[in-house]
Design an enzyme around this catalytic site. Structure first.
Site, short mmCIF file in Angstrom:
data_model
loop_
_atom_site.label_atom_id
_atom_site.label_comp_id
_atom_site.label_asym_id
_atom_site.label_seq_id
_atom_site.Cartn_x
_atom_site.Cartn_y
_atom_site.Cartn_z
N LYS A 147 0.90 -1.25 -0.07
CA LYS A 147 -0.12 0.12 -0.05
C LYS A 147 1.01 1.31 0.01
O LYS A 147 1.85 1.11 0.41
CB LYS A 147 -1.09 -0.05 1.10
CG LYS A 147 -0.34 -0.29 2.67
CD LYS A 147 0.64 0.65 3.13
CE LYS A 147 0.77 2.03 3.34
NZ LYS A 147 1.93 2.64 3.89
N TYR A 235 -4.67 4.13 5.76
CA TYR A 235 -5.19 3.27 6.88
C TYR A 235 -6.49 3.43 7.26
O TYR A 235 -7.35 2.71 7.51
CB TYR A 235 -4.08 2.87 7.86
CG TYR A 235 -2.79 2.22 7.73
CD1 TYR A 235 -2.83 0.87 7.54
CD2 TYR A 235 -1.73 2.83 7.29
CE1 TYR A 235 -1.57 0.05 7.51
CE2 TYR A 235 -0.37 2.17 7.15
CZ TYR A 235 -0.46 0.95 6.96
OH TYR A 235 0.71 0.47 6.94
P1 NDP Z 1 12.33 1.83 1.87
O1 NDP Z 1 12.69 3.08 1.37
O2 NDP Z 1 13.09 1.77 3.06
O3 NDP Z 1 12.71 0.64 0.77
C1 NDP Z 1 12.34 0.70 -0.50
C2 NDP Z 1 13.31 -0.05 -1.42
O4 NDP Z 1 12.97 0.21 -2.64
C3 NDP Z 1 14.99 0.47 -1.34
O5 NDP Z 1 15.72 -0.12 -0.06
C4 NDP Z 1 15.45 -0.17 -2.50
O6 NDP Z 1 15.77 -1.35 -2.49
C5 NDP Z 1 14.27 -0.03 -3.55
N1 NDP Z 1 14.38 0.99 -4.28
C6 NDP Z 1 14.40 1.05 -5.69
N2 NDP Z 1 14.41 2.42 -6.14
C7 NDP Z 1 14.61 3.20 -5.32
C8 NDP Z 1 14.42 4.61 -5.19
N3 NDP Z 1 14.65 5.13 -6.39
N4 NDP Z 1 14.47 5.34 -4.17
C9 NDP Z 1 14.23 4.44 -2.91
N5 NDP Z 1 14.06 3.00 -2.88
C10 NDP Z 1 14.44 2.47 -3.88
O7 NDP Z 1 10.68 2.02 2.14
P2 NDP Z 1 9.97 0.86 2.85
O8 NDP Z 1 10.45 -0.31 2.98
O9 NDP Z 1 9.55 1.58 4.22
O10 NDP Z 1 8.66 1.00 1.89
C11 NDP Z 1 8.24 0.09 0.84
C12 NDP Z 1 6.88 0.15 0.72
O11 NDP Z 1 6.21 -0.50 1.45
C13 NDP Z 1 6.14 1.49 0.59
O12 NDP Z 1 5.20 1.21 -0.55
C14 NDP Z 1 5.32 1.52 1.70
O13 NDP Z 1 4.10 2.45 1.59
C15 NDP Z 1 5.12 0.27 2.18
N6 NDP Z 1 5.28 0.06 3.59
C16 NDP Z 1 3.91 -0.64 3.95
C17 NDP Z 1 3.75 -0.86 5.36
C18 NDP Z 1 2.66 -1.72 5.98
O14 NDP Z 1 2.36 -1.92 7.03
N7 NDP Z 1 1.96 -2.55 4.99
C19 NDP Z 1 4.65 -0.45 6.24
C20 NDP Z 1 6.04 0.25 5.77
C21 NDP Z 1 6.02 0.32 4.22
P3 NDP Z 1 17.12 -1.98 -3.03
O15 NDP Z 1 18.10 -0.93 -2.42
O16 NDP Z 1 16.92 -3.48 -2.75
O17 NDP Z 1 16.92 -1.63 -4.64
#
Ligand code: NDP
Length: 406
Positions: A147, A235
């Site tokens: 989401k 949410y």
């Molecule tokens: P992060 O920024 O921690 O992680 C995103 C990952 O995406 C990065 O670590 C990277 O992984 C990859 N990525 C690829 N391109 C980019 C870019 N241009 N900029 C940043 N990251 C990039 O985010 P979150 O893990 O907190 O969130 C990810 C998703 O999960 C979102 O959609 C968020 O809304 C959702 N979410 C849902 C939750 C829930 O409770 N359901 C809770 C928290 C988040 P790599 O280095 O491996 O390429």
């Protein structure tokens, strides 16, 4: 265990049954046929588990999702997709993923030739959800997408269309649809034991920290699609709909944003909105990236009330009920591993053993409502109609079983 056809019939019966439960009837816990309708609880041997590829190794993937496979009964971690090969190698080693199951964004489409992957779990920044979902669907994979579903209505529609064309399942990772406190609140409302719900209040927000990479993109309108509203407010938008089991017909919303705060160059700081529902119920929602962390909801019925504070965290949520005799109690509810449960649900959807409770259409509905909220904000609180006739396919209160307390 019932076969698929009889399971489907039970689900249909359950949905219809919910509408026949009247205020004053017994507790939802004893009246819903959901336990028979879903969740047979089968623990599959490893070779029969549905293989998942996790795309984006960020905070959520590393902190919750990947560790969550350990206790899954029907799904397993089969592949990783990352822009950082060294990180991906380390994660693969830790979790036993073969090195030839690590993909990059530029060779991602090769997953089409990898039979170990059946489901792709998109855990990327919001603006990347649509592209990577559509590419996975084109590769013949089912998709579980975090989401909010995307950053625009048009992208949500493209994702739904791509799933139809590919004849694959697209589920939005709305963990609260499967979470005990939300389920219990829904079930108590459906049972009518507290009377009719009149007001739902949802407050979902926190302080954003721009020094955190995962918050930097959330504060950017292009990447997040709406700052706190897209991240946390979603949410509340979703909860007001599943708690009341109806869809709002109108919204009014206001925002306060201190543009001198460097965090809020392109997104709003705090938003409050009010949904009006056909039954006469009202939902007041708020979200913020500048108030102290809160994920809470309250439901005021005409003969009692419920407070869930916290109500939407990964764990430790708590429901307090005040009944018709004004007696306060906290029902004992299990503290489940929410991501494990949600991934197992997706596995059962793919197997044809569980209904699709949070399909792309649910993500699209929340996206349309968030757009309506922002439209109202732009018009300084003017009423915006949201009466476009959407109805959810399945009421989670009916078809999602309460996990065992054992
Ligand atoms: P992060 O920024 O921690 O992680 C995103 C990952 O995406 C990065 O670590 C990277 O992984 C990859 N990525 C690829 N391109 C980019 C870019 N241009 N900029 C940043 N990251 C990039 O985010 P979150 O893990 O907190 O969130 C990810 C998703 O999960 C979102 O959609 C968020 O809304 C959702 N979410 C849902 C939750 C829930 O409770 N359901 C809770 C928290 C988040 P790599 O280095 O491996 O390429």
């Amino acid at each position: 265990m019932p076969d698929l056809m009889s399971r489907r019939s039970l689900i249909e019966l359950g949905v219809a049954g919910a509408a026949t439960i009247l205020p004053g009837q017994a507790s939802a816990q004893t009246t819903h046929p959901r336990a028979a309708a879903t969740g047979d609880g089968t623990a599959y041997p490893d070779r029969e588990k549905i293989g998942f590829a996790v795309v984006g190794l960020g905070k959520l993937a590393l902190g919750q999702i990947i560790p969550g496979f350990h206790d899954a009964r029907g799904v397993r971690l089969a592949a990783l997709v990352s822009g950082h090969p060294e990180k991906a190698r380390q994660v693969a080693t830790k979790y036993g993923v073969p090195s030839d199951a690590i993909y990059r964004y530029d060779d991602y489409d090769r997953i089409a030739n990898d039979p170990r992957i059946q489901v792709v779990y998109i855990v990327l920044p919001n603006s990347m959800h649509a592209e990577y979902t559509i590419r996975a669907l084109k590769a013949g994979k089912h998709v579980l997408c975090e989401k909010p579903m995307a950053t625009s209505i048009a992208d949500c529609e493209k994702m739904i269309a791509a799933a139809k064309t590919a004849d694959r399942r697209l589920m939005i990772a709305y963990r609260c649809h499967y979470e005990p406190v939300s389920l219990e609140a829904m079930r108590r409302i459906r049972s009518g034991s507290l009377g009719r719900p009149r007001l739902v209040v949802t407050d979902m927000g926190r302080q954003a920290d721009p020094t955190e990479p995962s918050d930097a993109w959330r504060l950017d309108m292009g990447m997040s699609g709406g700052g706190a509203l897209a991240d946390m407010g979603v949410y509340g938008v979703s909860a007001s709909r599943y708690l009341l089991n109806e869809e709002p017909t109108e919204v009014r919303a206001w925002a306060h944003t201190d543009r001198s705060d460097p965090r809020f160059k392109s997104t709003e700081e705090s938003i409050a909105w009010q949904f009006r529902f056909p039954s006469g119920a009202i939902a007041n929602g708020s979200t913020s990236f500048s108030y102290a962390a809160t994920m809470a909801f309250r439901v005021f019925c005409d003969q009692g009330k419920m407070i869930a504070d916290p109500g939407a965290l990964y764990g430790g949520n708590r429901l307090v009920v005040e009944d018709t005799a004004q007696k306060e109690f906290a029902p004992h509810l299990p503290n489940t591993a929410q991501f494990t449960r949600e991934m197992d649900w997706m596995g059962d959807v793919v197997r044809g053993k569980a209904p699709m409770v949070s399909p792309g259409e649910e993500g699209l509905q929340d996206m349309r409502l968030m757009k309506a909220i922002l439209d109202s904000v732009a018009k300084d609180g003017a009423t915006v109609s949201t009466d476009w006739g959407y109805r959810r396919a399945f009421d989670p209160a009916v078809v999602v079983e309460m996990p065992s307390t054992a």
